[in-house]
Design a protein around this motif. Structure first.
Motif, short mmCIF file in Angstrom:
data_model
loop_
_atom_site.label_atom_id
_atom_site.label_comp_id
_atom_site.label_asym_id
_atom_site.label_seq_id
_atom_site.Cartn_x
_atom_site.Cartn_y
_atom_site.Cartn_z
N GLU A 1 -12.19 24.22 8.61
CA GLU A 1 -11.31 25.09 8.07
C GLU A 1 -9.77 24.48 8.42
N TRP A 2 -9.83 23.89 9.64
CA TRP A 2 -8.67 23.47 9.88
C TRP A 2 -7.59 22.76 9.23
N VAL A 3 -8.42 21.80 9.35
CA VAL A 3 -7.77 20.79 8.02
C VAL A 3 -7.29 21.12 6.75
N ALA A 4 -8.03 22.41 6.51
CA ALA A 4 -7.98 23.14 5.11
C ALA A 4 -5.96 23.79 4.98
N ASP A 5 -6.11 24.02 6.38
CA ASP A 5 -4.32 24.80 6.58
C ASP A 5 -3.67 23.45 6.99
N ALA A 6 -4.12 22.59 8.45
CA ALA A 6 -3.02 22.00 9.09
C ALA A 6 -3.22 20.85 8.98
N PRO A 7 -3.44 19.91 7.90
CA PRO A 7 -4.20 18.75 8.03
C PRO A 7 -4.18 17.47 8.74
N ALA A 8 -2.84 17.63 9.11
CA ALA A 8 -2.34 16.69 10.65
C ALA A 8 -2.35 17.16 11.58
N GLU A 9 -2.65 18.12 12.19
CA GLU A 9 -2.61 19.17 13.77
C GLU A 9 -4.54 19.35 13.31
N ALA A 10 -5.03 18.64 12.38
CA ALA A 10 -6.96 19.08 12.54
C ALA A 10 -6.86 17.47 13.15
N ALA A 11 -6.53 16.84 12.24
CA ALA A 11 -6.88 15.07 12.26
C ALA A 11 -6.45 14.51 14.18
N ALA A 12 -4.88 15.01 14.37
CA ALA A 12 -4.61 14.84 16.03
C ALA A 12 -5.58 15.56 16.74
N GLY A 13 -6.34 16.64 16.49
CA GLY A 13 -6.75 17.59 17.78
C GLY A 13 -8.40 16.93 17.24
N ALA A 14 -8.62 16.18 16.17
CA ALA A 14 -10.18 15.38 16.22
C ALA A 14 -9.89 14.62 16.79
N MET A 15 -8.83 13.67 16.93
CA MET A 15 -8.80 11.99 17.45
C MET A 15 -8.58 12.17 18.80
N GLU A 16 -7.89 13.37 19.83
CA GLU A 16 -8.07 14.24 20.28
C GLU A 16 -9.35 13.47 21.35
N ARG A 17 -9.70 14.91 21.29
CA ARG A 17 -11.16 15.30 21.11
C ARG A 17 -12.20 13.78 21.41
N ALA A 18 -12.29 12.71 20.16
CA ALA A 18 -13.03 11.64 20.09
C ALA A 18 -12.78 10.68 21.28
N LYS A 19 -11.52 10.72 21.68
CA LYS A 19 -10.31 9.60 22.39
C LYS A 19 -11.76 8.91 23.53
N ASP A 20 -12.82 9.65 23.81
CA ASP A 20 -13.85 9.13 25.34
C ASP A 20 -14.64 9.02 24.70
N ASP A 21 -14.68 9.69 22.76
CA ASP A 21 -16.26 9.30 22.80
C ASP A 21 -15.91 7.91 21.37
N PRO A 22 -16.64 6.75 21.70
CA PRO A 22 -16.60 6.18 20.66
C PRO A 22 -17.55 6.16 19.28
N GLY A 23 -18.25 6.37 19.67
CA GLY A 23 -18.82 7.36 18.71
C GLY A 23 -19.15 8.42 18.00
N SER A 24 -17.91 8.96 17.94
CA SER A 24 -17.95 10.99 17.73
C SER A 24 -17.84 10.41 16.14
N ASN A 25 -18.16 11.47 15.44
CA ASN A 25 -17.89 11.41 14.17
C ASN A 25 -17.27 12.14 13.47
N LEU A 26 -16.48 13.33 14.62
CA LEU A 26 -15.77 14.27 14.29
C LEU A 26 -14.04 13.76 13.29
N PRO A 27 -12.92 12.87 13.54
CA PRO A 27 -12.17 12.44 12.78
C PRO A 27 -12.31 11.25 11.46
N ARG A 28 -13.77 10.83 11.53
CA ARG A 28 -14.34 10.76 9.88
C ARG A 28 -14.54 11.61 9.10
#
Length: 611
Positions: free
Chosen positions: A419-446
């Motif tokens: 839902e977030w990426v539909a309204d604010a894609p850059a902010e959502a992408a940054a949030g996804a990268m932040e959440r995945a920085k300590d989890d190399p296997g996370s698929n959230l950024p993709r």
């Protein structure tokens, strides 16, 4: 609608100039006691909720016009008719004109364009077909069938079927003009018309139809009215039919209509059926039809006549979906307290929660908290997360984080970011990268970048190039190339080609994605592009992707290109895998091709063909 003659009001000659705003015609002058002007009647027409008084006012107005007045009024209504808002007034005016001068009304209707032609011709032909369908059909055969937007043949055939249904069926079957102008070959609508007057005769005629799908659609049309006008006769006819798929279909139609028309009578018919597939069909149809009208009663019938309605989750799906829209707390309480535990119960509770979340997300959240997130509730969790995110992304993420670790939390988080990426894609992408920085296997950024790329692939790729770390950049960016290439292949090719050769991992992965898309779009053109690439690992990745894609349509083409890879180990591994699959699917043809191909080395050939 059939209009009866009423006393004509004396309506003054209409003043049809436009008012200063240009939205409606200027008010007509009023003489001889005229009650409404055209401007006033158009305002009445726009208010669909005024019932019979509204229709009477419009009909009185139309009945008071002479031929010249009605033409002028129609021109004004059509000019000021956005989105067909005067859909009731337009046919009334045309019907009045038909009474005065049918030829002029028809000529005016056929002069219209687009959807307006369809509405206008439909109004005129509907009036004509109700009074002289044979003359209307003669016009259709010679002129009417060639109209670009209107298709009046069906309307005229209905008029004929009201007095001579057999003739209508013959015309429907034999008319070349009708076949050229109609979008449907089924005569079911004629059987439906016939059934309004004599359903038994219409049903008896069904056996003359050779096509099973025609018989079934006609059965539906007949039973829609027959099951309401004389359910005992309709049921007796069904019972006389031989046991077949068509009889089962008729049972379904009958009980669907019974649920709408007379559920008590329908239940009497249901009670008379022996257990078996016919009663199962009847029960399913009745419960489904009654669910939208009275889900509580539908649930009681399902319990009464099904050995275990929960085992057949589909039987209760529509019941609880409708119930949750009407009385979500009651539906939840019944499912929670009365249904036996198990996957189907969990699925039905999840469906209730999902439906509730679309209208009251806080109530849905409380329901979920009461039963927990384990089992078959992932889709309910996701629905709550999506609807929370529509209100407040931060609060939705906090709720997702409060869930126990596991699939439910991951799904909730993913849905919030969607839902977030539909309204604010850059902010959502940054949030996804932040959440995945300590989890190399996370698929959230993709997942988030993939959602962005579905709308704006280039912007998503540029963001990933600038913000993704070295450990993620190649996999993330290459995964975004495919949606871009599917929308703009030349643009994607230009961008990938310009990538520096030193970044072998990124360029190779991106070339592979391009080759995959290109292999589907134009395999020949793709080979010219592959030949133009510089030799090396990046080209090998592109060839591997292309060969694997085309292999499924043309194994020998795929293997031929696999042999062009430079890296020996990769080349042999991919080629041998393809060759063994080809041998398994078409041994003789594969063996002949492998034995005769000079590009295959002796040791590889021996390895592949070794028993």
């Amino acid at each position: 609608m059939k209009y009866r003659a009423i006393p004509r009001l004396l309506v003054a000659v209409l003043g049809l100039g436009l008012n200063s705003c240009g939205d409606e015609p200027a008010a007509a002058s009023s003489t001889s006691g005229s009650s409404l002007s055209l401007e006033e009647v158009m305002k009445v027409s726009r208010h669909a909720g005024r019932g019979n008084d509204r229709l009477r006012q419009m009909l009185d107005f139309a009945e008071g016009l002479d031929a010249s007045e009605v033409e002028a009024a129609l021109d004004q209504v059509i000019e000021h008719n956005p989105a067909g808002r005067h859909y009731d007034l337009l046919p009334m005016l045309y019907h009045r004109w038909c009474e005065l001068d049918l030829a002029a009304a028809l000529e005016h209707a056929t002069r219209q364009e687009g959807n307006q032609q369809s509405a206008s011709v439909g109004a005129v032909v509907g009036w004509w077909a109700a009074r002289d369908p044979d003359a209307a059909w003669e016009w259709f055969e010679t002129e009417g069938h060639s109209l670009e937007m209107a298709s009046p043949g069906q309307t005229i055939l209905v008029g004929i079927a009201k007095t001579d249904p057999e003739k209508a069926l013959v015309l429907h079957r034999e008319s070349e003009a009708y076949r050229r102008s109609s979008n449907s070959d089924s005569p079911a609508f004629l059987y439906g018309t016939w059934a309004l007057d004599d359903p038994a005769a219409a049903a008896a005629r069904l056996d003359g139809e050779k096509n099973a799908s025609v018989r079934m659609s006609a059965t539906n049309s007949i039973l829609n009215s027959w099951s309401q006008s004389d359910p005992d006769a309709a049921w007796a006819w069904i019972q006389q039919r031989p046991r077949s798929e068509e009889r089962l279909f008729a049972i379904g139609v009958f009980f669907s209509q019974s649920a709408l028309n007379d559920p008590s009578r329908g239940e009497e018919f249901l009670a008379g059926l022996e257990p078996g597939y016919e009663r199962d069909k009847a029960l399913e149809s009745m419960v489904s039809g009654l669910s939208f009208r009275d889900p509580a009663r539908a649930y009681e019938i399902a319990k009464r006549y099904s050995g275990d309605p929960v085992e057949d989750a589909g039987l209760l799906y529509s019941v609880f979906s409708s119930w949750a829209r009407r009385e979500p707390e009651k539906a939840f309480q019944v499912a929670r307290d009365e249904l036996p535990s198990g996957r189907n119960r969990e699925g039905l509770l999840g469906q209730i929660i999902q439906t509730t979340s679309q209208q009251d997300v806080d109530l849905a959240t409380r329901m979920l908290a009461e039963i927990g997130t384990q089992g078959e509730l992932g889709f309910a969790v996701g629905s709550i997360a999506r609807n929370k995110a529509k209100e407040n992304v931060e609060a939705a993420l906090a709720w997702a984080d409060s869930l126990p670790k596991g699939n439910a939390r991951e799904q909730a988080t993913s849905e919030v970011f969607s839902e977030w990426v539909a309204d604010a894609p850059a902010e959502a992408a940054a949030g996804a990268m932040e959440r995945a920085k300590d989890d190399p296997g996370s698929n959230l950024p993709r997942t988030v970048l993939g959602g962005w790329a579905g709308r704006e692939p280039f912007q998503a790729i540029e963001w990933a190039m600038e913000n993704a770390g070295e450990d993620r950049r190649a996999s993330l960016v290459s995964g975004l190339i495919m949606p871009w290439a599917q929308k703009d292949l030349p643009g994607a090719v230009e961008w990938v080609t310009a990538l520096p050769s030193e970044d072998k991992q990124l360029k190779g992965a991106c070339l592979g994605q391009l080759a995959y898309v290109w292999a589907d779009r134009d395999p020949e053109e793709a080979t010219a592009w592959l030949d133009s690439l510089e030799p090396g690992g990046s080209r090998d990745q592109a060839i591997s992707s292309y060969a694997g894609r085309v292999y499924h349509r043309d194994p020998e083409r795929g293997m031929t290109w696999a042999l062009k890879m430079e890296d020996e180990n990769q080349r042999n591994g991919i080629f041998e895998s393809m060759a063994r699959r080809y041998l398994a699917s078409d041994p003789d043809k594969a063996r002949a091709w492998i034995e005769e191909n000079p590009e295959i080395s002796v040791d590889v050939r021996e390895r592949i063909l070794r028993p």
